[in-house]
Scaffold this motif. Structure first.
Motif, PDB file in Angstrom:
ATOM      1  N   ARG A  19      -2.671 -19.548 -10.166  1.00 35.52           N
ATOM      2  CA  ARG A  19      -1.429 -20.399 -10.823  1.00 35.52           C
ATOM      3  C   ARG A  19      -1.841 -21.794 -11.308  1.00 35.52           C
ATOM      4  N   ASP A  20      -2.733 -22.293 -10.331  1.00 36.38           N
ATOM      5  CA  ASP A  20      -3.294 -23.652 -10.817  1.00 36.38           C
ATOM      6  C   ASP A  20      -4.190 -23.419 -12.061  1.00 36.38           C
ATOM      7  N   VAL A  22      -4.179 -21.041 -14.673  1.00 41.50           N
ATOM      8  CA  VAL A  22      -3.120 -20.974 -15.722  1.00 41.50           C
ATOM      9  C   VAL A  22      -2.633 -22.220 -16.183  1.00 41.50           C
ATOM     10  N   HIS A  23      -2.320 -23.033 -15.199  1.00 42.56           N
ATOM     11  CA  HIS A  23      -1.434 -24.289 -15.556  1.00 42.56           C
ATOM     12  C   HIS A  23      -2.760 -25.371 -16.263  1.00 42.56           C
ATOM     13  N   ALA A  24      -3.892 -25.330 -15.619  1.00 42.66           N
ATOM     14  CA  ALA A  24      -4.994 -26.029 -16.141  1.00 42.66           C
ATOM     15  C   ALA A  24      -5.121 -25.898 -17.463  1.00 42.66           C
ATOM     16  N   PHE A  25      -5.087 -24.329 -17.859  1.00 43.23           N
ATOM     17  CA  PHE A  25      -5.622 -23.888 -19.198  1.00 43.23           C
ATOM     18  C   PHE A  25      -4.367 -24.348 -20.198  1.00 43.23           C
ATOM     19  N   MET A  26      -3.153 -23.977 -19.834  1.00 36.55           N
ATOM     20  CA  MET A  26      -2.120 -24.264 -20.662  1.00 36.55           C
ATOM     21  C   MET A  26      -1.764 -25.647 -20.904  1.00 36.55           C
ATOM     22  N   GLY A  27      -1.418 -26.346 -19.676  1.00 29.22           N
ATOM     23  CA  GLY A  27      -1.463 -27.791 -19.556  1.00 29.22           C
ATOM     24  C   GLY A  27      -0.164 -28.165 -20.431  1.00 29.22           C
TER      25      GLY A  27
END
Length: 504
Positions: A19-20, A22-27
């Motif tokens: 999840r982290d 994905v969040h780092a990629f999407m931002g």
């Protein structure tokens, strides 16, 4: 190629590292595509093929549900660009693996050596062009790909199929996709079906490397035909990875760019309308075909069944389906569903036909609804589609738990007075049968998403949920909102077609 998932799992058995990532990629600023760091996608790909099944499943779900679907559901030019970049990156990553060798070979056969070449092809085929009479009149075979899910095949593919059948009455249509196509288009003249299953629940390799098999199907069907005798219609399907992977040359491909932001005059339209407008450009027509389905057999048994309910004092038949197409974001929760069924049965003279779904709902879930009705002192029975012919109901107020295939649900919705459910296949069946419906949009990522997937049927009501339904108060308020909408449909006094539910 190094797989770092074991290290991460020892450090974090909850798999939050996926999840982290994905969040780092999407931002917060993914719309600035130039700022996306695709090394995060590479990392997710490594985890998605991990020998650790939990890590692989989580990473695959993150790639498709956490990234690609988010871009798709945005229905914007930026979302299309970002989604294509992610998919092309994944394809390029796979091409250098042993499992991706055939994928790589077939793409090289087409002359696409890398992701940039695929992206350039996509830009070319996504530009609509007019097919003149000279081109259309030479066609002997037209392929139409499935959108994979039944709901999208009703909203989009059915429009394409029926419009092509009307415009090209003597050309053979070949539909390619899963088994529900037979139920939806069984009676369309001179139309064949080729089975091809895209495994939504498959791993990364299964999802992304099935294309060579599809390529074989199309090549087999093209044997003996020249280039000017065939066309392929791609409705923006997962079968072609949203138009990125070729099945025929670009001149033989008609790709519907369903996720692009349309002209301002169509900005608020649903996908069925946008499909019609695309076809109007392509075929030089001014048609507007509603989503429609052609059942393998007529629904006389279903209409007779409903008429017998009326004869027992029933005044309202509500068909309910709580399916969400394997997308839990679209559900509210059990308490809402159980409470809604009970409240619907509180309307005098109402029979609720609760469809059990096709593999989504568990027996325990169905039994909970069944038992709750028994607790109200109302009659309740279970009924399978195979038992419907000649069945004589014993009451005009109560619950019928119905089990049947997709076509049977469609016939039951068509025979009833109203449909209630989430944004899923049921709402599109209701739209195709012109049945008034109350649709609960839960978990919708944007207003554009609701606009694209809302039905276009007079007398139907959508209820977008904005905010939380986590308290008893909010749950009861949502139930009352649905009940009010059903009552308005029943009484023919529809005040508006959209009830915003905003409960913080």
């Amino acid at each position: 190629m190094t797989n770092s998932s074991p290290m991460y799992q020892r450090r974090d058995p909850s798999l939050s590292f996926v999840r982290d990532t994905v969040h780092a990629f999407m931002g917060e600023g993914w719309r600035d595509v130039g700022q996306l760091d695709f090394t995060y996608v590479d990392r997710l790909c490594e985890w998605a093929v991990s020998a650790d099944s939990q890590v692989a499943k989580a990473a695959t779900a993150a790639i498709f549900g956490g990234i690609i679907e988010q871009f798709c559901d945005d229905f914007s030019d930026e979302g299309v660009t970002a989604g294509n970049l992610v998919l092309s990156r994944i394809l390029q990553w796979l091409r250098v693996t042993p499992q991706g060798a055939e994928l790589d070979c077939r793409l090289n056969d087409f002359g696409f050596a890398d992701g940039d070449a695929l992206l350039q092809r996509y830009l070319r085929v996504s530009q609509p062009r007019q097919l003149g009479p000279d081109r259309l009149d030479t066609l002997r075979k037209v392929f139409v790909l499935s959108r994979v899910t039944a709901g999208a095949d009703i909203a989009i593919t059915s429009v394409i199929v029926h419009r092509l059948r009307k415009r090209l009455p003597h050309t053979e249509l070949v539909l390619i996709g899963p088994g529900h196509l037979v139920e939806l288009f069984a009676s369309v003249a001179d139309c064949r079906y080729r089975d091809f299953v895209y495994k939504n629940d498959g791993g990364l390799f299964v999802k992304m490397t099935s294309w060579p098999r599809l390529l074989e199907v199309v090549a087999e069907e093209c044997e003996g035909l020249s280039a000017h005798e065939v066309l392929l219609f791609d409705p923006d399907t997962r079968l072609s990875q949203l138009g990125l992977l070729p099945l025929l040359p670009g001149d033989n491909t008609c790709y519907f760019p369903s996720r692009f932001h349309p002209k301002q005059e169509f900005a608020g339209c649903n996908l069925s309308v946008l499909t019609n407008e695309w076809l109007n450009l392509l075929l030089d027509e001014k048609e507007r075909w509603q989503p429609s389905i052609v059942f393998p057999s007529n629904g006389e048994d279903y209409h007779s069944f409903v008429q017998s309910l009326y004869g027992l004092g029933c005044r309202l038949v509500v068909t309910v389906n709580f399916g969400v197409g394997n997308d839990p974001r679209k559900r509210v929760h059990d308490e809402f569903e159980t409470g809604l069924v009970s409240k619907l049965l509180g309307i005098p003279g109402t029979v609720v036909i609760l469809d059990t779904g096709r593999g989504e709902q568990k027996e325990q879930w169905v039994t909970s609804h069944f038992d709750s009705v028994l607790g109200l002192g109302l009659p309740a029975v279970r009924l399978a589609e195979t038992e419907l012919q000649g069945y004589c109901p014993a009451f005009g107020h109560g619950l019928i738990v119905f089990t049947g295939v997709l076509g049977s649900l469609g016939k039951m919705i068509d025979a009833g007075d109203c449909f209630v459910g989430y944004d899923s296949c049921g709402q599109h069946l209701a739209a195709a049968t012109r049945t008034p419906a109350v649709i609960i949009f839960s978990g919708a990522p944007s207003q554009r998403f609701i606009q694209r997937w809302s039905p276009d049927v007079p007398g139907s009501i959508t209820i977008p949920i904005r905010g939380s339904v986590s308290t008893n108060e909010a749950t009861e308020l949502l139930i009352q909102t649905v009940i009010r909408a059903v009552a308005e449909i029943r009484d023919g006094r529809l005040q508006k077609e959209n009830y915003d539910f905003d409960k913080e």
